[in-house]
Design a protein around this motif. Structure first.
Motif, short mmCIF file in Angstrom:
data_model
loop_
_atom_site.label_atom_id
_atom_site.label_comp_id
_atom_site.label_asym_id
_atom_site.label_seq_id
_atom_site.Cartn_x
_atom_site.Cartn_y
_atom_site.Cartn_z
N ILE A 54 166.80 85.51 45.31
CA ILE A 54 166.52 84.08 45.08
C ILE A 54 165.30 83.88 44.19
CG2 ILE A 54 165.86 81.92 46.20
CD1 ILE A 54 167.67 82.74 48.55
N PRO A 55 164.11 84.41 44.56
CA PRO A 55 162.95 84.18 43.68
C PRO A 55 163.08 84.85 42.33
CG PRO A 55 162.38 85.72 45.45
CD PRO A 55 163.73 85.17 45.78
N ALA A 56 163.74 86.01 42.27
CA ALA A 56 163.89 86.70 40.99
C ALA A 56 164.77 85.89 40.04
CB ALA A 56 164.49 88.09 41.22
N LEU A 57 165.89 85.42 40.52
CA LEU A 57 166.79 84.63 39.68
C LEU A 57 166.18 83.28 39.32
CD1 LEU A 57 170.20 85.38 41.45
CD2 LEU A 57 169.55 86.06 39.13
N ALA A 58 165.53 82.64 40.30
CA ALA A 58 164.93 81.34 40.04
C ALA A 58 163.83 81.44 38.98
CB ALA A 58 164.37 80.76 41.33
N SER A 59 163.03 82.49 39.07
CA SER A 59 161.97 82.67 38.09
C SER A 59 162.55 82.90 36.69
CB SER A 59 161.08 83.85 38.50
OG SER A 59 160.06 84.07 37.56
N PHE A 60 163.61 83.68 36.61
CA PHE A 60 164.25 83.92 35.31
C PHE A 60 164.79 82.62 34.72
CE2 PHE A 60 168.32 84.60 33.09
CZ PHE A 60 167.84 85.26 31.96
N ILE A 61 165.50 81.84 35.55
CA ILE A 61 166.05 80.57 35.07
C ILE A 61 164.93 79.62 34.64
CG2 ILE A 61 167.34 78.50 35.76
CD1 ILE A 61 168.96 80.36 37.64
N THR A 129 161.45 85.27 55.28
CA THR A 129 162.53 84.35 54.92
C THR A 129 162.04 83.08 54.23
OG1 THR A 129 163.90 85.16 56.76
CG2 THR A 129 164.46 83.00 55.82
N ALA A 130 161.03 82.45 54.80
CA ALA A 130 160.54 81.19 54.24
C ALA A 130 160.01 81.39 52.82
CB ALA A 130 159.44 80.60 55.13
N GLY A 131 159.24 82.46 52.61
CA GLY A 131 158.70 82.73 51.29
C GLY A 131 159.78 83.03 50.26
N LEU A 132 160.80 83.79 50.69
CA LEU A 132 161.88 84.12 49.77
C LEU A 132 162.67 82.87 49.37
CD1 LEU A 132 163.07 87.39 51.53
CD2 LEU A 132 161.99 87.26 49.28
N LEU A 133 162.96 82.03 50.34
CA LEU A 133 163.70 80.80 50.03
C LEU A 133 162.88 79.87 49.15
CD1 LEU A 133 165.39 79.93 53.44
CD2 LEU A 133 166.49 80.82 51.38
N ALA A 134 161.57 79.78 49.42
CA ALA A 134 160.71 78.91 48.61
C ALA A 134 160.66 79.37 47.17
CB ALA A 134 159.30 78.87 49.20
N GLY A 135 161.00 80.64 46.92
CA GLY A 135 161.03 81.13 45.55
C GLY A 135 162.04 80.39 44.68
N ALA A 136 162.98 79.69 45.32
CA ALA A 136 163.96 78.91 44.55
C ALA A 136 163.30 77.81 43.73
CB ALA A 136 165.00 78.29 45.49
N LEU A 137 162.07 77.41 44.14
CA LEU A 137 161.36 76.37 43.39
C LEU A 137 160.96 76.85 42.00
CD1 LEU A 137 159.09 75.02 46.26
CD2 LEU A 137 161.02 73.84 45.20
N GLY A 138 161.04 78.17 41.77
CA GLY A 138 160.71 78.71 40.46
C GLY A 138 161.65 78.22 39.37
N ILE A 139 162.79 77.64 39.75
CA ILE A 139 163.71 77.09 38.75
C ILE A 139 163.04 75.97 37.97
CG2 ILE A 139 165.85 75.77 38.47
CD1 ILE A 139 167.06 77.38 40.69
N VAL A 140 162.17 75.23 38.65
CA VAL A 140 161.38 74.18 37.99
C VAL A 140 159.93 74.66 37.98
CG1 VAL A 140 160.72 71.75 37.98
CG2 VAL A 140 162.95 72.44 38.88
N PRO A 141 159.46 75.28 36.90
CA PRO A 141 158.13 75.88 36.89
C PRO A 141 157.03 74.94 37.35
CG PRO A 141 159.33 76.54 34.93
CD PRO A 141 160.18 75.52 35.63
N ALA A 142 157.16 73.65 37.09
CA ALA A 142 156.12 72.70 37.50
C ALA A 142 155.99 72.61 39.01
CB ALA A 142 156.42 71.31 36.93
N LEU A 143 157.05 73.00 39.74
CA LEU A 143 157.01 72.96 41.20
C LEU A 143 156.69 74.32 41.80
CD1 LEU A 143 160.15 70.74 42.00
CD2 LEU A 143 157.76 70.04 41.84
#
Length: 449
Positions: A54-61, A129-143
């Motif tokens: 999740i965080p890896a893909l979100a950061s890439f996007i 778990t919480a930290g990994l899921l929160a990595g999804a916010l990387g899709i919007v760098p401002a968040l």
């Protein structure tokens, strides 16, 4: 990344149920996890390889496809470099879960707990778990800064799980969690170096700070502060004073994260959440969940400034350039309000971006946003100068080209408002133009709580 295989419907339901349980009902869920005979292979195959993606893909996007910027101007990491970052970040997240589990297992006997590697791995994996899921916010760098919420809640989950899985006495769980984080900081430094080797350009301009990778999240840490906190904790333990050790442990977490975790408030909110869910009272459950987030973020924040207030101090002209665009908004995230104004000033070939952000609703985020707030650093090469410093209670971070063609300036005010200006101006002109904005923003009055 073909390690993961598609989940069938039953496995998918089990995965989602476990995520929901550990986040919303952590206390009884840790008891069930303790009774399960899950192997390391099963834990990775059925849980970690999916959440770590999740965080890896979100950061890439977010960095390579969405990009960072405003008003149609975007800066993006090249696709090739983004894919390298994705792969390296994914693999190192999986590795760091195991490294943190090794540390958790080795530390347990020092806090009257037990050595049990399978339990240690479950503690770190499910606690992350919480930290990994929160990595999804990387899709919007401002968040991206809001990912710290997940990291802080993961710390709380580990604190709750340590007495159950590692049999650490409840009164020593805070100290155990803090030492685990301190040792993880050292491991995080090594991971940061490995990442820098694998991804050229990583870590530039970040001297004096190390990256602690609580699995699934990145938290900037001042290495000097970590060392001081570690020594204080060791002294408290040598004196045999349990109360002093616990206070030193919570102070250690505060030194690393910029905010104290109110474990008492989180315990109380967790019980209220479970009671509300048992009654079927969704309104009370939502209120209790908000209290848990508030405790994780360093306690109750300040009432937010309104979008109208921040817009009112945004000038019509900046350094002689007319304002050509402005956007003011207040976003509510997990019960917290964050106000931000973006403005663009341009004329012919000159352009400046101005951003005002109110982080008062979350003390921990305000501190995390300014990892440079408590340190001084300076770096220089043949083209640019970058420095961080604090003056009269105000934190500054500036980066500019020597030829004056581009400058960036960030200011964290004591009122927990961040001002950011960047553009095609010399740094002195940028500072001078920002001074009236600083004065007017500092004078803003927050609404009553």
């Amino acid at each position: 990344m073909n390690t993961a295989v598609p989940l069938d419907a039953q496995s998918r339901r089990a995965l989602l149920q476990r995520i929901s349980d550990i986040l919303l009902r952590p206390a009884p869920t840790w008891l069930r996890i303790d009774a399960e005979g899950t192997s390391a292979a099963q834990l990775y195959k059925n849980y970690l390889i999916y959440l770590a993606a999740i965080p890896a893909l979100a950061s890439f996007i977010g960095m390579s496809l969405v990009g960072v910027g405003a008003f149609g101007m975007r800066l993006r990491v090249p696709i090739a470099a983004g894919l390298v970052n994705l792969l390296v970040g994914y693999v190192l997240t999986l590795v760091m879960v195991y490294v943190m589990a090794l540390i958790a297992n080795a530390l347990a006997p020092r806090f009257q707990g037990r050595r049990d590697m399978p339990s240690a791995l479950k503690l770190v994996a499910y606690g992350a778990t919480a930290g990994l899921l929160a990595g999804a916010l990387g899709i919007v760098p401002a968040l991206g800064m809001l990912a710290a919420v997940g990291g802080l809640y993961s710390i709380y989950l580990i604190y709750l799980g340590a007495p159950v899985l590692m049999k650490v006495p409840r009164e020593r769980a805070v100290a155990y969690t803090a030492v685990l984080l301190l040792c993880g900081a050292v491991a995080g430094m090594l991971v940061g170096w490995l990442t820098a080797l694998a991804t050229p350009g990583a870590g530039l301009g970040q001297r004096g700070a190390a990256t602690l990778r609580l699995p699934g999240t990145d938290i900037r840490i001042d290495a000097h502060s970590v060392g001081q906190a570690s020594r204080r904790l060791q002294e408290a333990q040598r004196e045999g004073d349990g109360g002093a050790a616990t206070r030193a442990a919570t102070d250690a977490i505060g030194a690393m994260l910029g905010a104290r975790i109110d474990t008492g408030q989180m315990d109380q909110a967790s019980r209220q959440l479970e009671q509300a869910r048992a009654r079927g009272d969704s309104e009370a459950a939502a209120e209790a969940a908000g209290s848990m987030v508030s405790a994780a973020l360093g306690g109750k924040g300040l009432p937010p400034l309104s979008a109208q207030q921040l817009r009112a101090v945004t000038p019509e002209q900046f350094a002689g350039l007319p304002r050509t665009a402005i956007k003011a908004e207040t976003n509510n995230v997990m019960g917290m309000a964050f106000t931000q104004v973006d403005a663009r000033y341009s004329q012919q070939r000159q352009q400046v971006q101005l951003r005002l952000k109110d982080l008062g609703a979350a003390p921990a985020l305000a501190m995390g946003m300014a990892s440079w707030a408590s340190s001084t650093s300076e770096s220089e090469d043949e083209r640019e100068i970058e420095r961080s410093y604090k003056k009269a209670g105000v934190a500054f971070r500036e980066k500019y080209r020597k030829d004056g063609s581009r400058s960036e300036l960030s200011i964290l005010l004591p009122t927990r408002v961040v001002l950011e200006a960047s553009g095609s101006l010399p740094i002195d002109e940028l500072k001078q133009a920002l001074q009236p904005v600083v004065q007017q923003t500092t004078a803003l009055a927050r609404p009553p709580a």
